[in-house]
Design a protein around this motif. Structure first.
Motif, PDB file in Angstrom:
ATOM      1  N   TYR A 137       0.837  -1.197   0.000  1.00 19.90           N
ATOM      2  CA  TYR A 137       0.000   0.000   0.000  1.00 19.90           C
ATOM      3  C   TYR A 137       0.876   1.253   0.000  1.00 19.90           C
ATOM      4  CZ  TYR A 137      -3.568   3.347   1.495  1.00 19.90           C
ATOM      5  OH  TYR A 137      -4.407   4.424   1.568  1.00 19.90           O
ATOM      6  N   LYS A 138       2.012   1.170   0.672  1.00 23.07           N
ATOM      7  CA  LYS A 138       2.945   2.306   0.705  1.00 23.07           C
ATOM      8  C   LYS A 138       3.430   2.648  -0.702  1.00 23.07           C
ATOM      9  CE  LYS A 138       7.243   3.996   2.776  1.00 23.07           C
ATOM     10  NZ  LYS A 138       7.653   4.664   1.540  1.00 23.07           N
ATOM     11  N   SER A 139       3.682   1.620  -1.514  1.00 22.95           N
ATOM     12  CA  SER A 139       4.176   1.898  -2.864  1.00 22.95           C
ATOM     13  C   SER A 139       3.116   2.624  -3.680  1.00 22.95           C
ATOM     14  CB  SER A 139       4.590   0.596  -3.570  1.00 22.95           C
ATOM     15  OG  SER A 139       3.462  -0.145  -3.997  1.00 22.95           O
ATOM     16  N   LYS A 140       1.855   2.268  -3.465  1.00 24.30           N
ATOM     17  CA  LYS A 140       0.778   2.951  -4.190  1.00 24.30           C
ATOM     18  C   LYS A 140       0.738   4.428  -3.806  1.00 24.30           C
ATOM     19  CE  LYS A 140      -4.196   3.156  -4.870  1.00 24.30           C
ATOM     20  NZ  LYS A 140      -5.528   2.635  -4.533  1.00 24.30           N
ATOM     21  N   LYS A 141       0.842   4.693  -2.505  1.00 24.84           N
ATOM     22  CA  LYS A 141       0.807   6.083  -2.049  1.00 24.84           C
ATOM     23  C   LYS A 141       2.023   6.852  -2.561  1.00 24.84           C
ATOM     24  CE  LYS A 141       0.270   5.604   2.418  1.00 24.84           C
ATOM     25  NZ  LYS A 141       0.031   6.056   3.810  1.00 24.84           N
ATOM     26  N   ASP A 142       3.196   6.208  -2.533  1.00 23.10           N
ATOM     27  CA  ASP A 142       4.411   6.854  -3.057  1.00 23.10           C
ATOM     28  C   ASP A 142       4.243   7.186  -4.528  1.00 23.10           C
ATOM     29  OD1 ASP A 142       5.626   6.634  -0.609  1.00 23.10           O
ATOM     30  OD2 ASP A 142       6.887   4.923  -1.140  1.00 23.10           O
ATOM     31  N   PHE A 143       3.686   6.232  -5.271  1.00 23.41           N
ATOM     32  CA  PHE A 143       3.525   6.418  -6.710  1.00 23.41           C
ATOM     33  C   PHE A 143       2.606   7.585  -7.029  1.00 23.41           C
ATOM     34  CE2 PHE A 143       0.957   5.553 -10.500  1.00 23.41           C
ATOM     35  CZ  PHE A 143       1.947   5.571 -11.460  1.00 23.41           C
ATOM     36  N   ILE A 144       1.492   7.673  -6.292  1.00 24.03           N
ATOM     37  CA  ILE A 144       0.511   8.729  -6.538  1.00 24.03           C
ATOM     38  C   ILE A 144       1.036  10.100  -6.120  1.00 24.03           C
ATOM     39  CG2 ILE A 144      -1.769   9.599  -5.850  1.00 24.03           C
ATOM     40  CD1 ILE A 144      -2.663   6.670  -5.625  1.00 24.03           C
ATOM     41  N   LYS A 145       1.669  10.161  -4.946  1.00 25.35           N
ATOM     42  CA  LYS A 145       2.103  11.447  -4.399  1.00 25.35           C
ATOM     43  C   LYS A 145       3.468  11.897  -4.909  1.00 25.35           C
ATOM     44  CE  LYS A 145      -0.537  10.934  -0.107  1.00 25.35           C
ATOM     45  NZ  LYS A 145      -0.475  10.857   1.384  1.00 25.35           N
ATOM     46  N   ASN A 146       4.360  10.932  -5.173  1.00 25.74           N
ATOM     47  CA  ASN A 146       5.722  11.294  -5.563  1.00 25.74           C
ATOM     48  C   ASN A 146       6.325  10.191  -6.432  1.00 25.74           C
ATOM     49  OD1 ASN A 146       8.411  12.056  -5.760  1.00 25.74           O
ATOM     50  ND2 ASN A 146       8.556  12.722  -3.629  1.00 25.74           N
ATOM     51  N   PRO A 147       6.015  10.180  -7.753  1.00 18.74           N
ATOM     52  CA  PRO A 147       6.519   9.128  -8.643  1.00 18.74           C
ATOM     53  C   PRO A 147       8.039   8.977  -8.606  1.00 18.74           C
ATOM     54  CG  PRO A 147       4.839  10.415  -9.752  1.00 18.74           C
ATOM     55  CD  PRO A 147       5.151  11.130  -8.465  1.00 18.74           C
ATOM     56  N   LYS A 148       8.746  10.091  -8.452  1.00 15.54           N
ATOM     57  CA  LYS A 148      10.211  10.013  -8.414  1.00 15.54           C
ATOM     58  C   LYS A 148      10.663   9.196  -7.209  1.00 15.54           C
ATOM     59  CE  LYS A 148      14.399  12.818  -8.657  1.00 15.54           C
ATOM     60  NZ  LYS A 148      14.961  14.190  -8.750  1.00 15.54           N
ATOM     61  N   LEU A 149      10.018   9.402  -6.058  1.00 16.00           N
ATOM     62  CA  LEU A 149      10.334   8.629  -4.852  1.00 16.00           C
ATOM     63  C   LEU A 149      10.003   7.159  -5.084  1.00 16.00           C
ATOM     64  CD1 LEU A 149      11.056   8.319  -1.848  1.00 16.00           C
ATOM     65  CD2 LEU A 149       8.683   8.917  -1.292  1.00 16.00           C
ATOM     66  N   TYR A 150       8.883   6.902  -5.765  1.00 16.70           N
ATOM     67  CA  TYR A 150       8.473   5.524  -6.044  1.00 16.70           C
ATOM     68  C   TYR A 150       9.556   4.778  -6.810  1.00 16.70           C
ATOM     69  CZ  TYR A 150       5.954   1.668  -8.292  1.00 16.70           C
ATOM     70  OH  TYR A 150       5.577   0.438  -8.749  1.00 16.70           O
ATOM     71  N   PHE A 151      10.022   5.365  -7.934  1.00 18.93           N
ATOM     72  CA  PHE A 151      11.027   4.690  -8.750  1.00 18.93           C
ATOM     73  C   PHE A 151      12.377   4.626  -8.048  1.00 18.93           C
ATOM     74  CE2 PHE A 151       7.998   5.856 -12.160  1.00 18.93           C
ATOM     75  CZ  PHE A 151       7.794   4.585 -12.678  1.00 18.93           C
ATOM     76  N   SER A 152      12.710   5.653  -7.295  1.00 23.15           N
ATOM     77  CA  SER A 152      13.974   5.645  -6.548  1.00 23.15           C
ATOM     78  C   SER A 152      13.981   4.518  -5.522  1.00 23.15           C
ATOM     79  CB  SER A 152      14.182   6.988  -5.833  1.00 23.15           C
ATOM     80  OG  SER A 152      14.360   8.033  -6.759  1.00 23.15           O
ATOM     81  N   THR A 153      12.853   4.360  -4.810  1.00 28.37           N
ATOM     82  CA  THR A 153      12.748   3.289  -3.815  1.00 28.37           C
ATOM     83  C   THR A 153      12.812   1.930  -4.491  1.00 28.37           C
ATOM     84  OG1 THR A 153      11.345   4.701  -2.433  1.00 28.37           O
ATOM     85  CG2 THR A 153      11.338   2.341  -1.942  1.00 28.37           C
ATOM     86  N   LEU A 154      12.145   1.809  -5.633  1.00 32.19           N
ATOM     87  CA  LEU A 154      12.139   0.557  -6.389  1.00 32.19           C
ATOM     88  C   LEU A 154      13.556   0.161  -6.777  1.00 32.19           C
ATOM     89  CD1 LEU A 154       9.953  -1.400  -7.570  1.00 32.19           C
ATOM     90  CD2 LEU A 154      10.170  -0.137  -9.705  1.00 32.19           C
ATOM     91  N   LEU A 155      14.315   1.127  -7.275  1.00 27.45           N
ATOM     92  CA  LEU A 155      15.684   0.857  -7.721  1.00 27.45           C
ATOM     93  C   LEU A 155      16.635   0.641  -6.552  1.00 27.45           C
ATOM     94  CD1 LEU A 155      15.875   3.519 -10.581  1.00 27.45           C
ATOM     95  CD2 LEU A 155      15.599   1.053 -10.829  1.00 27.45           C
ATOM     96  N   GLY A 156      16.260   1.144  -5.378  1.00 29.22           N
ATOM     97  CA  GLY A 156      17.123   1.014  -4.209  1.00 29.22           C
ATOM     98  C   GLY A 156      16.911  -0.260  -3.418  1.00 29.22           C
ATOM     99  N   LEU A 157      15.973  -1.099  -3.865  1.00 27.56           N
ATOM    100  CA  LEU A 157      15.717  -2.360  -3.168  1.00 27.56           C
ATOM    101  C   LEU A 157      16.904  -3.307  -3.313  1.00 27.56           C
ATOM    102  CD1 LEU A 157      12.038  -3.104  -4.344  1.00 27.56           C
ATOM    103  CD2 LEU A 157      12.739  -2.292  -2.084  1.00 27.56           C
ATOM    104  N   PRO A 158      17.133  -4.189  -2.329  1.00 20.74           N
ATOM    105  CA  PRO A 158      18.174  -5.223  -2.475  1.00 20.74           C
ATOM    106  C   PRO A 158      17.917  -6.031  -3.744  1.00 20.74           C
ATOM    107  CG  PRO A 158      17.386  -5.140  -0.218  1.00 20.74           C
ATOM    108  CD  PRO A 158      16.468  -4.252  -1.014  1.00 20.74           C
TER     109      PRO A 158
END
Length: 342
Positions: free
Chosen positions: A270-291
């Motif tokens: 659910y956090k990823s959905k909120k990140d995506f809607i509110k801040n797409p840049k944060l969403y993709f940055s978090t996605l790329l920063g995963l182990p």
């Protein structure tokens, strides 16, 4: 996890009875023996009949106007990844339903006789369904539609020939139909996907009918409230009001993870959905920063949901606004599916 909360309507007006909705939920029981039927249940009871459900929900609407919802429908659709975690789909989903209805109750900013709302104040009935069918709005049906149109036209030509209204080679037309059936982009078990076709795999999900009024039929508990938490003076008294949907969705996801020991990937949270809607840049940055392992799983989840994985930037430098705008279209569709968002 995909969860929706809706007030039941027939056209522009709210349903005055739960009868039609309950009848709809009984569709999977048609043709089954009594011992094979799926029954309604609530917080403390099982094997509750449809007649009792309608009578109890319809009889709990004191002082509600015609323009006000009498009951709400909550649909809970676990993703295929979540369903795989369940050992006994039916009993586990019942257990989960009873747990999230506790989350539902505490999400109300209301008090009853000076105490907070609890699940014992909520009048609801739930039912597990195991089948889903393709709708006309589904991507698979829509993208197969041009083929369906051409096939229908060929079948009409064959009918005219058979009725003597036209001249033509029926066998050749049948071969064309067979070729189009195979060329349609979306297939299931070797057949073109059409509206009304049952979806393959485990499609278990939960339908919950919840009364607008509490158990005492005296307090209105609306999950459709536009207020998250506020106070208002009613009849000379200060009354709390509101329902925190954000809190309910987050709690429902957390409850599943704790109850079944599910390790949730960021891409389906659910956090990823909120990140995506509110801040797409944060969403993709978090996605790329995963182990590495988690990122591979995340990309697999997104890929199966139809996101153009090859176009996702490989590092944070490539997170250009233009790229994000392009990807947003694909992820926006995926994030509304049962495998990614609430």
């Amino acid at each position: 996890m995909y969860i929706t909360i809706t007030a039941q309507k027939i056209g522009p007006n709210y349903s005055q009875s739960s009868g039609d909705f309950v009848a709809y939920l009984e569709k999977e029981n048609q043709g089954l023996k009594q011992e094979e039927m799926e029954h309604f249940f609530n917080q403390y009871g099982d094997e509750i009949g449809a007649t009792e459900v309608v009578k109890d929900i319809d009889g709990n609407t004191a002082k509600l106007k015609k323009k006000e919802p009498k009951f709400y429908s909550i649909t809970v659709s676990p993703s295929k990844y979540e369903l795989r975690k369940l050992e006994n789909s039916l009993e586990d989903l019942k257990r989960y339903t009873r747990e999230i209805m506790k989350d539902y109750a505490v999400s109300f900013n209301r008090e009853i006789n000076g105490r907070k709302v609890t699940v014992d104040d909520i009048k609801y009935y739930a039912k597990i369904e195991h089948q889903r069918t393709f709708k006309g709005t589904d991507k698979q049906v829509r993208e197969n539609q041009p083929f369906a149109t051409r096939i229908l036209k060929l079948k009409q030509e064959i009918r005219k020939i058979q009725q003597g209204e036209a001249i033509g080679n029926i066998e050749r037309l049948k071969l064309k139909i067979g070729k189009l059936e195979k060329e349609a982009p979306h297939q299931q078990d070797g057949r073109r996907i059409v509206q009304g076709m049952k979806k393959a795999g485990d499609q278990s999900h939960i339908h919950i009918i919840v009364s607008r009024k509490d158990m005492s039929n005296s307090v209105s508990l609306s999950p459709g409230s536009k207020y998250k938490a506020s106070e208002v003076i009613m009849n000379g008294k200060m009354v709390k009001r509101g329902f925190d949907r954000d809190s309910f969705f987050a709690k429902a996801e957390q409850t599943f993870d704790i109850t079944f020991g599910y390790k949730r990937n960021y891409a389906e949270s659910y956090k990823s959905k909120k990140d995506f809607i509110k801040n797409p840049k944060l969403y993709f940055s978090t996605l790329l920063g995963l182990p590495a392992g988690e990122k591979a799983v995340a990309f697999k989840i997104l890929g199966k949901a139809g996101v153009p994985i090859a176009s996702i930037p490989t590092n944070k430098v490539q997170l250009a606004l233009k790229t994000i705008r392009y990807l947003k279209r694909g992820v926006d569709v995926a994030i509304k599916s049962g495998s990614i968002g609430i």
